[in-house]
Write an enzyme that holds these catalytic residues in place. Sequence first.
Site, PDB file in Angstrom:
ATOM      1  N   GLU A 136      -9.135 -36.930  -7.704  1.00 45.02           N
ATOM      2  CA  GLU A 136      -7.712 -36.163  -8.084  1.00 45.02           C
ATOM      3  C   GLU A 136      -8.461 -35.362  -9.202  1.00 45.02           C
ATOM      4  O   GLU A 136      -9.331 -36.087 -10.271  1.00 45.02           O
ATOM      5  CB  GLU A 136      -7.455 -37.411  -8.204  1.00 45.02           C
ATOM      6  CG  GLU A 136      -6.288 -38.069  -7.663  1.00 45.02           C
ATOM      7  CD  GLU A 136      -5.490 -39.481  -7.637  1.00 45.02           C
ATOM      8  OE1 GLU A 136      -5.724 -39.883  -8.340  1.00 45.02           O
ATOM      9  OE2 GLU A 136      -5.183 -40.137  -6.462  1.00 45.02           O
ATOM     10  N   HIS A 187       0.243 -38.330  -8.080  1.00 45.94           N
ATOM     11  CA  HIS A 187      -0.460 -39.906  -8.456  1.00 45.94           C
ATOM     12  C   HIS A 187       0.386 -40.410  -9.072  1.00 45.94           C
ATOM     13  O   HIS A 187       0.688 -41.063 -10.230  1.00 45.94           O
ATOM     14  CB  HIS A 187      -1.512 -40.323  -9.241  1.00 45.94           C
ATOM     15  CG  HIS A 187      -2.253 -41.291  -8.972  1.00 45.94           C
ATOM     16  ND1 HIS A 187      -3.285 -41.675  -8.757  1.00 45.94           N
ATOM     17  CD2 HIS A 187      -1.734 -42.983  -9.152  1.00 45.94           C
ATOM     18  CE1 HIS A 187      -3.384 -43.622  -8.246  1.00 45.94           C
ATOM     19  NE2 HIS A 187      -1.992 -43.841  -8.132  1.00 45.94           N
ATOM     20  N   ARG A 219      -4.999 -45.432  -1.680  1.00 49.32           N
ATOM     21  CA  ARG A 219      -6.730 -44.754  -2.930  1.00 49.32           C
ATOM     22  C   ARG A 219      -6.154 -43.635  -1.752  1.00 49.32           C
ATOM     23  O   ARG A 219      -7.020 -43.931  -0.934  1.00 49.32           O
ATOM     24  CB  ARG A 219      -6.944 -45.601  -3.512  1.00 49.32           C
ATOM     25  CG  ARG A 219      -7.425 -46.599  -4.234  1.00 49.32           C
ATOM     26  CD  ARG A 219      -7.297 -45.869  -5.929  1.00 49.32           C
ATOM     27  NE  ARG A 219      -6.353 -46.815  -7.303  1.00 49.32           N
ATOM     28  CZ  ARG A 219      -6.096 -47.032  -7.768  1.00 49.32           C
ATOM     29  NH1 ARG A 219      -4.441 -46.454  -6.282  1.00 49.32           N
ATOM     30  NH2 ARG A 219      -5.287 -47.960  -8.654  1.00 49.32           N
TER      31      ARG A 219
END
Lengths: 334, 314
Positions: free
Chosen positions: B262, B280, B233
């Site tokens: 993000e 991602h 993460r």
Amino acid sequence: MASTNPQESVRDHSPLPKVLVPNKPRSFYTIGEEPFTSTKFQYLKAYESPLPLDQFLATHAHSVKAILSSASAPVTADLLQLLPTVRLVVTTSAGLNQIDLPECRRRGIAVANVANVYSADVADLAVGLLIDVLRKISASNRYVKQGNWPTRGDYPLGSKLGGKRVGIVGLGNIGYEVTKRLEAFGCCISYNSRKKKPYVSYPFYENVCELAANCDALIICCGLTDQTHHLINKEVLSALGKKGVIVNIGRGPIIDEKEMVRCLMEGEIAGAGLDVFENEPDVAKDFFALDNVVLSPHCAVFTPESMKDLSELVVGNLVAFFSNKPLLSEYVDE
Amino acid sequence: MESIGVLMTCPPNFPYLVEELEKRFTLYKLQNAPDKTHFINSHKNSIRAVVGNAGFGADAELIDQLPKLEIVSSFSVGLDKVDLPKCKEKRIRVTNTPDVLTNDVADLAIGLMLAVLRRLCESDRYVRSGKWKKGDYKLTTKFTGKSVGIIGLGRIGMAIATRAEAFSCPISYYARTEKPDVKYRYYPSVIELAANCQILVVACALTEETHHIVNREVMNALGPKGVLINIGRGPHVDEPELVSALLEGRLGGAGLDVFEDEPNVPEPLFGLENVVLLPHVGSGTVETRKAMADLVVGNLEAHFFKKPLLTPVV
């Protein structure tokens, strides 16, 4: 000449045996010449002379016993004709296609190849290119670096590597290293090679078209010979199919490049990862418009680690040769 | 089951998941609502389930607004966006999507290592720009044999280790506790791990303890020839420190699939040839996303049919 005077012996400069270097190998550029030198021989660098090659050879190379070949320094029948005393060709390149092997054999000239010094790096690049194409690494890195993620949203999905049927074309040292790696990702390996290999249990296909029809990805790991020129042709690409992917770390001419470009542009294959091309460094502009192709400038072997290993092997082979010892990596055609 | 309301807190971008949910439930798409608070308020009495993902989950505030909430089914394996203690307290079930995405995430971690060390993206750019006609690309770094340090040796960490082993990489790891039947070298701190490996990969869950687990000291220990890979993460890594470490050359390179905010990625990283940035996509394959969606739907069905949950966490 023998001498009873010790002082004379010390000053007796017996000429070192010479190794002809018709053209400067790329490895001399990348890590310099020093790692390739030895006190046991000297290089005769034709490329440093203003004379055209045949004149240079006539003047300087009449007793030369060894040639250092590379991609830019082919060893042709014509060249060998001018060098009747040559007994050894040592190459810095993974490929042997620039050496007239039948002519060497005919003349009893030994050929020393690079053995396994490059295999890990080339296999790593093959796997890297395959993952890149399937998971769109270069394409989505471009997407992020162009600032598109916040504005255009998520990138299109890629394709899973695990469980893919991967066909190796040419199961030599490099092909074998590729299979070792891909097994860890859960790929199903099969192969086509000149001969079935007793030391692997992967399914063997005698026909590369049949291999393609039964695979999701093809990895070209073979050498370039008359038999493998355009081995990957329209038929093979069609058999590979719309979801198929091809990776080439062998030589450009193994694939019919025009046909591959057409297939890519028309969606007849899904993608390609290429380190080699038919007309390097001129790469067809059609490739540039394609997001499903990863392009690499023929650099699979160019890491400092491989270059260091190469230099040690080249020096080792030449020193062995000039000491009448067995070569470290003599090429023997199976 | 059409009367069961399911609130999707993440953007409804995956058609297959949306369709499968709509076949079985009344799906409320929070991201499409012009006034989210009003939207939740209007439907709170029919919402019995929440579907979230890596970016959008169910925090305490949302849970408090949904009196009929029984289950949170996350389209992700990471649950850092779900208030787990709150769910436990209110006896709300929580499920995630483990195992089905393990291989894809591990594949991507290795892909990032190869991309950074062998400069795959940069050399592709080199060819596309026409520069190859003027000269060869420079030397890149060999991947085989490089030491790999893994933070977190769970499913994904182990999958990364077995892949890296195929490249003859010596493996070491840091975890909360040493694992007894694991053959890899254990380091009791992340900084010691970083000092003793060339490629450091973050593969643990994001919790309060692991927030900024890769900080300035760890990056300095990893060093100018070290490479950081993050498929965990964003908040695992102190991002501003990462940017300055890379710009100043104190860190050799980075392959990042996740970021602190993000889809915003620090722009100073865009021009760095030793950095690969991905949006991602760890689990981003057609095959895996479908499998994840099937798990989400399967867990919800199991719950509402009073069967055992497929992949419960709470």
